[in-house]
Scaffold this active site. Sequence first.
Site, short mmCIF file in Angstrom:
data_model
loop_
_atom_site.label_atom_id
_atom_site.label_comp_id
_atom_site.label_asym_id
_atom_site.label_seq_id
_atom_site.Cartn_x
_atom_site.Cartn_y
_atom_site.Cartn_z
N ASP A 9 0.87 -1.16 0.00
CA ASP A 9 0.00 0.00 0.00
C ASP A 9 0.92 1.22 0.00
O ASP A 9 2.12 1.11 0.23
CB ASP A 9 -0.90 -0.03 1.24
CG ASP A 9 -1.71 1.24 1.40
OD1 ASP A 9 -2.42 1.61 0.45
OD2 ASP A 9 -1.58 1.87 2.47
N ASP B 46 -0.16 5.19 0.98
CA ASP B 46 -0.42 6.12 2.08
C ASP B 46 -0.52 5.38 3.42
O ASP B 46 -1.29 4.43 3.56
CB ASP B 46 -1.73 6.88 1.85
CG ASP B 46 -1.64 7.80 0.65
OD1 ASP B 46 -0.67 8.56 0.56
OD2 ASP B 46 -2.54 7.73 -0.22
N ASP C 132 -1.59 -0.74 5.88
CA ASP C 132 -1.92 -0.19 7.20
C ASP C 132 -3.41 -0.12 7.47
O ASP C 132 -3.80 0.39 8.52
CB ASP C 132 -1.32 1.23 7.33
CG ASP C 132 -2.03 2.22 6.43
OD1 ASP C 132 -2.10 1.96 5.20
OD2 ASP C 132 -2.50 3.25 6.92
#
Length: 238
Positions: free
Chosen positions: A8, A10, A169
Site C-alpha cells: 500500500d 499512504d 496499514d
Amino acid sequence: MSHLTVFDLDGTLVDTPRAIVETFTAAFGALGVAAPRPAAIRATIGLPLERAFGDLLAAAPDGELVTHAVRHYQRLYKEIILPRARELLFPGVTEGLDELRARGIALAVATSKFYASADALLRSAGLRDRFALVVGADQVSRPKPDPESGLLVLRTLGVAARHAVVVGDTTHDIHMAGAASMRSIAVTYGVHGAAELATASPTWVVGTFAEVVARLGAELANSTHGIEVGREKEELAG
C-alpha cells in the site's frame, strides 16, 4: 520461482495521513462547504476518492458535487503533499526497499489513489524506480478491499499468490490480500490501529518498517530452505 511484495502507499510507505486530512479540508473550502472533523476524514483514508468524498458529503460517488470535490483535491494534492514527499517517508523505507530488491523480491504498489497521483508521489519521494508495477484505483473496476487490484498485480508480473505478500496499514489492504489468496503484513504505524487490523485477520502484525523487511526476509529464507530440502530428498530418492 518469483517472490513478490505488494505495498500500500499512504500510511504504509509515506506518512501522508495528516497531509491528506489537510488536503481534504482545503478541498471542502474550495467547494464552499464546511469540512468534516479531521477524525471523520481520516477514517476514509484507504478508500477511493469518489467513495471517500461521497461518504463525507452524503452524496452520490458519481455525482457532480463529488466530481468537483475530487478535482479540487487533485489540484491541492500537488501543492500540499508532493513537495513534502521525501520528508514524509517512514523511517527505513528507502533502505528497506533496496534490501528487499537485493534479495530478489519483486516489488509493486496497489493503492486507492488514482495512478497519476500515486506515480507522482512515488517520483517525488524518490521511490518510483524500486517498483516493477504500480496499480491505481482508476485501473480497476473494483478497488480495495476487492481483490481485483491484487489479482491484476499477480497476473501482470506472473507471480503465484502463494509467493506474494501484501503490506498495508488498513483493513482494506488486508481484506484485499485475503480475497486474492495472498498472505499479509499489517503495519500498526498508519491509519488503522492493531485492534482494528486484527478484525481483518492479517498473517502477521508489525510495528515498524524494519520489522516488515525482517519478516519478508525470513519468509524468503524459509521458502528457499524448503526448496533445497525438497531437492535433496528427490536426489536421495533417485
